[in-house]
Write a protein that holds these residues in place. Structure first.
Motif, PDB file in Angstrom:
ATOM      1  N   ILE A  58       0.728  -1.294   0.170  1.00 20.99           N
ATOM      2  CA  ILE A  58       0.012   0.071  -0.116  1.00 20.99           C
ATOM      3  C   ILE A  58       0.998   0.950  -0.002  1.00 20.99           C
ATOM      4  O   ILE A  58       1.708   1.272   0.774  1.00 20.99           O
ATOM      5  CB  ILE A  58      -1.063  -0.095   1.318  1.00 20.99           C
ATOM      6  N   SER A  59       0.622   2.043  -0.935  1.00 21.95           N
ATOM      7  CA  SER A  59       1.336   3.378  -1.156  1.00 21.95           C
ATOM      8  C   SER A  59       2.794   3.327  -0.825  1.00 21.95           C
ATOM      9  O   SER A  59       3.260   2.623  -1.742  1.00 21.95           O
ATOM     10  CB  SER A  59       0.715   4.437   0.114  1.00 21.95           C
ATOM     11  N   ALA A  60       3.385   3.752   0.177  1.00 22.26           N
ATOM     12  CA  ALA A  60       4.913   3.597   0.674  1.00 22.26           C
ATOM     13  C   ALA A  60       5.352   2.119   0.565  1.00 22.26           C
ATOM     14  O   ALA A  60       6.392   1.726   0.072  1.00 22.26           O
ATOM     15  CB  ALA A  60       5.227   4.175   1.959  1.00 22.26           C
ATOM     16  N   GLY A  61       4.468   1.135   0.830  1.00 22.12           N
ATOM     17  CA  GLY A  61       4.590  -0.210   0.848  1.00 22.12           C
ATOM     18  C   GLY A  61       4.656  -0.840  -0.823  1.00 22.12           C
ATOM     19  O   GLY A  61       5.493  -1.767  -1.053  1.00 22.12           O
ATOM     20  N   GLY A  62       3.738  -0.259  -1.720  1.00 19.38           N
ATOM     21  CA  GLY A  62       3.848  -0.171  -3.092  1.00 19.38           C
ATOM     22  C   GLY A  62       5.073   0.120  -3.523  1.00 19.38           C
ATOM     23  O   GLY A  62       5.718  -0.436  -4.643  1.00 19.38           O
ATOM     24  N   MET A  63       5.560   1.233  -3.122  1.00 17.24           N
ATOM     25  CA  MET A  63       6.802   1.883  -3.863  1.00 17.24           C
ATOM     26  C   MET A  63       8.146   1.090  -3.321  1.00 17.24           C
ATOM     27  O   MET A  63       9.011   0.883  -4.195  1.00 17.24           O
ATOM     28  CB  MET A  63       6.878   3.361  -3.325  1.00 17.24           C
ATOM     29  N   THR A  64       8.230   0.659  -1.954  1.00 12.98           N
ATOM     30  CA  THR A  64       8.955  -0.145  -1.659  1.00 12.98           C
ATOM     31  C   THR A  64       9.133  -1.720  -2.561  1.00 12.98           C
ATOM     32  O   THR A  64      10.122  -2.205  -2.897  1.00 12.98           O
ATOM     33  CB  THR A  64       8.873  -0.822  -0.128  1.00 12.98           C
ATOM     34  N   LEU A  65       7.908  -2.090  -2.917  1.00 10.20           N
ATOM     35  CA  LEU A  65       7.758  -3.206  -3.747  1.00 10.20           C
ATOM     36  C   LEU A  65       8.462  -2.716  -5.218  1.00 10.20           C
ATOM     37  O   LEU A  65       9.319  -3.736  -5.804  1.00 10.20           O
ATOM     38  CB  LEU A  65       6.446  -3.649  -3.928  1.00 10.20           C
ATOM     39  N   LEU A  66       8.090  -1.671  -5.766  1.00 14.18           N
ATOM     40  CA  LEU A  66       8.769  -1.281  -7.164  1.00 14.18           C
ATOM     41  C   LEU A  66      10.282  -1.121  -7.110  1.00 14.18           C
ATOM     42  O   LEU A  66      10.726  -1.812  -7.806  1.00 14.18           O
ATOM     43  CB  LEU A  66       8.114  -0.015  -7.492  1.00 14.18           C
ATOM     44  N   GLY A  78      14.436 -11.103  -9.891  1.00 11.52           N
ATOM     45  CA  GLY A  78      14.043 -12.405  -9.792  1.00 11.52           C
ATOM     46  C   GLY A  78      13.227 -12.688  -8.409  1.00 11.52           C
ATOM     47  O   GLY A  78      12.598 -14.157  -8.300  1.00 11.52           O
ATOM     48  N   ARG A  79      13.177 -11.921  -7.341  1.00  9.66           N
ATOM     49  CA  ARG A  79      12.918 -12.243  -6.210  1.00  9.66           C
ATOM     50  C   ARG A  79      11.371 -11.977  -5.832  1.00  9.66           C
ATOM     51  O   ARG A  79      10.624 -12.735  -5.095  1.00  9.66           O
ATOM     52  CB  ARG A  79      13.510 -11.390  -4.890  1.00  9.66           C
ATOM     53  N   ILE A  80      10.668 -11.360  -6.832  1.00 11.15           N
ATOM     54  CA  ILE A  80       9.183 -11.183  -6.560  1.00 11.15           C
ATOM     55  C   ILE A  80       8.670 -11.627  -7.789  1.00 11.15           C
ATOM     56  O   ILE A  80       8.754 -11.400  -9.068  1.00 11.15           O
ATOM     57  CB  ILE A  80       8.805  -9.468  -6.828  1.00 11.15           C
ATOM     58  N   GLU A  81       7.723 -12.669  -7.529  1.00  6.40           N
ATOM     59  CA  GLU A  81       6.991 -13.493  -8.526  1.00  6.40           C
ATOM     60  C   GLU A  81       5.749 -12.728  -9.249  1.00  6.40           C
ATOM     61  O   GLU A  81       5.559 -12.654 -10.284  1.00  6.40           O
ATOM     62  CB  GLU A  81       6.484 -14.721  -7.962  1.00  6.40           C
ATOM     63  N   ALA A  82       5.256 -12.093  -8.216  1.00  9.86           N
ATOM     64  CA  ALA A  82       3.907 -11.224  -8.686  1.00  9.86           C
ATOM     65  C   ALA A  82       3.507 -10.426  -7.533  1.00  9.86           C
ATOM     66  O   ALA A  82       3.835 -10.728  -6.427  1.00  9.86           O
ATOM     67  CB  ALA A  82       2.561 -12.175  -8.700  1.00  9.86           C
ATOM     68  N   MET A  83       3.239  -9.141  -7.755  1.00  6.56           N
ATOM     69  CA  MET A  83       2.875  -8.188  -6.738  1.00  6.56           C
ATOM     70  C   MET A  83       1.868  -7.292  -7.242  1.00  6.56           C
ATOM     71  O   MET A  83       1.609  -6.897  -8.579  1.00  6.56           O
ATOM     72  CB  MET A  83       4.123  -7.106  -6.799  1.00  6.56           C
ATOM     73  N   ALA A  84       1.078  -6.811  -6.138  1.00  6.30           N
ATOM     74  CA  ALA A  84       0.002  -5.840  -6.139  1.00  6.30           C
ATOM     75  C   ALA A  84       0.438  -4.509  -5.756  1.00  6.30           C
ATOM     76  O   ALA A  84       0.666  -4.594  -4.431  1.00  6.30           O
ATOM     77  CB  ALA A  84      -1.449  -6.122  -5.907  1.00  6.30           C
ATOM     78  N   VAL A  85       0.605  -3.447  -6.271  1.00 13.26           N
ATOM     79  CA  VAL A  85       0.807  -2.164  -5.813  1.00 13.26           C
ATOM     80  C   VAL A  85      -0.392  -1.185  -5.942  1.00 13.26           C
ATOM     81  O   VAL A  85      -0.924  -1.009  -6.938  1.00 13.26           O
ATOM     82  CB  VAL A  85       1.817  -1.641  -6.658  1.00 13.26           C
ATOM     83  N   ILE A  86      -0.743  -0.617  -4.718  1.00 13.27           N
ATOM     84  CA  ILE A  86      -1.951  -0.185  -4.288  1.00 13.27           C
ATOM     85  C   ILE A  86      -1.617   1.403  -4.083  1.00 13.27           C
ATOM     86  O   ILE A  86      -0.950   1.722  -3.072  1.00 13.27           O
ATOM     87  CB  ILE A  86      -2.472  -0.751  -3.354  1.00 13.27           C
ATOM     88  N   GLY A  87      -1.953   2.323  -4.687  1.00 15.37           N
ATOM     89  CA  GLY A  87      -1.890   3.683  -4.332  1.00 15.37           C
ATOM     90  C   GLY A  87      -0.467   4.210  -4.316  1.00 15.37           C
ATOM     91  O   GLY A  87       0.035   4.814  -3.548  1.00 15.37           O
ATOM     92  N   ALA A  88       0.361   3.579  -5.430  1.00 18.05           N
ATOM     93  CA  ALA A  88       1.911   3.929  -5.498  1.00 18.05           C
ATOM     94  C   ALA A  88       2.116   4.825  -6.431  1.00 18.05           C
ATOM     95  O   ALA A  88       1.424   4.967  -7.615  1.00 18.05           O
ATOM     96  CB  ALA A  88       2.493   2.379  -5.454  1.00 18.05           C
ATOM     97  N   ALA A  89       3.441   5.010  -6.497  1.00 21.52           N
ATOM     98  CA  ALA A  89       3.934   6.092  -7.463  1.00 21.52           C
ATOM     99  C   ALA A  89       5.384   5.672  -7.790  1.00 21.52           C
ATOM    100  O   ALA A  89       6.054   5.107  -6.953  1.00 21.52           O
ATOM    101  CB  ALA A  89       3.848   7.500  -7.053  1.00 21.52           C
ATOM    102  N   HIS A  90       5.800   5.984  -9.126  1.00 27.46           N
ATOM    103  CA  HIS A  90       7.496   6.107  -9.246  1.00 27.46           C
ATOM    104  C   HIS A  90       7.918   7.407  -9.030  1.00 27.46           C
ATOM    105  O   HIS A  90       9.084   7.259  -9.201  1.00 27.46           O
ATOM    106  CB  HIS A  90       7.575   5.600 -10.548  1.00 27.46           C
ATOM    107  N   TYR A  91       7.353   8.568  -8.652  1.00 23.94           N
ATOM    108  CA  TYR A  91       7.919   9.833  -8.357  1.00 23.94           C
ATOM    109  C   TYR A  91       6.913  10.525  -7.478  1.00 23.94           C
ATOM    110  O   TYR A  91       5.659  10.271  -7.829  1.00 23.94           O
ATOM    111  CB  TYR A  91       8.372  10.624  -9.570  1.00 23.94           C
ATOM    112  N   PHE A  92       7.341  11.492  -7.054  1.00 21.80           N
ATOM    113  CA  PHE A  92       6.350  12.329  -6.248  1.00 21.80           C
ATOM    114  C   PHE A  92       6.030  13.736  -7.057  1.00 21.80           C
ATOM    115  O   PHE A  92       6.899  14.401  -7.376  1.00 21.80           O
ATOM    116  CB  PHE A  92       7.010  12.793  -4.729  1.00 21.80           C
ATOM    117  N   PRO A  93       4.874  13.694  -7.621  1.00 21.91           N
ATOM    118  CA  PRO A  93       4.199  14.845  -8.297  1.00 21.91           C
ATOM    119  C   PRO A  93       4.071  15.905  -7.593  1.00 21.91           C
ATOM    120  O   PRO A  93       3.963  15.895  -6.134  1.00 21.91           O
ATOM    121  CB  PRO A  93       2.833  14.433  -8.994  1.00 21.91           C
ATOM    122  N   GLU A  94       3.944  17.125  -7.966  1.00 23.71           N
ATOM    123  CA  GLU A  94       3.672  18.457  -7.264  1.00 23.71           C
ATOM    124  C   GLU A  94       2.695  18.413  -5.993  1.00 23.71           C
ATOM    125  O   GLU A  94       2.777  18.897  -5.082  1.00 23.71           O
ATOM    126  CB  GLU A  94       3.554  19.672  -8.121  1.00 23.71           C
TER     127      GLU A  94
END
Length: 272
Positions: free
Chosen positions: A117-125, A133-149
């Protein structure tokens, strides 16, 4: 008016905090420079759950009983959160990703499914980029690859003028009292200047090998819909679920049943 808007923005992401009770006492594992807490329940293939910023493992309580019927559920608490130890310096996602990989190594798990979730999803990304090779499948919820304004605007406003009920949400998960809450709020405020750590390029996202489900609300006050669209376009064969009317974490309340049904099928390898 501005004060009311600020209050609503903060509550949209933080009011979802749940009571911090857990089914079992957390265990601790040393991950580099910090002790990371986690709990386990259920049996089956390993499934790692990571909460959002300011929250703790209890964020997953509405889901763990059902998930535990199918998976060995491992709920990790981010560094500085819940029962995980404090640390020096800012909160960096490259560090939390290394914490996750260290936890997997401690548990002897070469490959896992995961949800964040959020920061947890960003951690997974970040983890999926660091160790594809360590993550087989992941659901990322409310996450981002950068912080918008629009996210940085909220971050600049904390911890000053923080509504009491929002602080109470942090306090429910703080095992070390006010000092832990204040430290997390200061680090949340510090995200306003986070440019290099959080930013993952399309090229980096393109190295992710995990089957990926992106879950995002179309009313997310932190990350507008173009954010998950960019992540979806960059990760090979990713799946995207935009939740109509959904907020920053659109998996609770009336969305809970649909989320559980969708994510169970995704994790099992069946298209949602």
């Amino acid at each position: 008016m501005a004060s009311l808007r600020f209050r609503c923005l903060l509550l949209a992401v933080l009011c979802l905090l749940l009571p911090a009770s857990v089914a079992a006492a957390p265990r601790l594992v040393r991950a580099h420079d910090v002790a990371i807490a986690y709990t386990e329940t259920g049996s089956g293939p390993p499934l790692v759950l990571i909460h959002g910023f300011g929250d703790c493992g209890s964020a997953w309580e509405p889901f763990t009983a059902e998930l535990g019927k199918h998976y060995r559920v491992i709920a990790m608490e981010l560094r500085g959160h819940g029962s995980s130890a404090d640390f020096e310096g800012p909160f960096l996602f490259e560090d939390s990703a290394r914490d996750l990989l260290a936890l997997l190594g401690h548990l002897g798990l070469d490959r896992v499914r995961a949800m964040g979730i959020s920061a947890g999803g960003m951690t997974l990304l970040h983890a999926a980029v660091q160790a594809p090779g360590r993550i087989e499948a992941m659901a990322v919820i409310g996450a981002a690859h950068y912080f918008p304004e629009q996210a940085r605007e909220i971050m600049r406003g904390t911890p000053g003028n923080l509504p009491p009920e929002v602080r109470a949400g942090f306090e429910r998960c703080a095992t070390r009292g006010a000092a832990q809450v204040d430290g997390l709020l200061q680090r949340f405020h510090g995200f306003k200047d986070n440019d290099d750590d959080i930013r993952l390029s399309p090229r980096e996202l393109g190295t992710i090998q995990a089957r990926t489900l992106i879950v995002h609300g179309d009313r997310d006050v932190f990350f507008p819909v173009d954010i998950p669209l960019e992540v979806y376009a960059a990760i090979p064969d990713a799946q995207l679920w935009i939740v109509p009317g959904g907020d920053h974490v659109p998996i609770y309340g009336h969305n809970q049943e649909a989320f559980m049904d969708t994510v169970l099928r995704f994790l099992a390898g069946t298209a949602p």
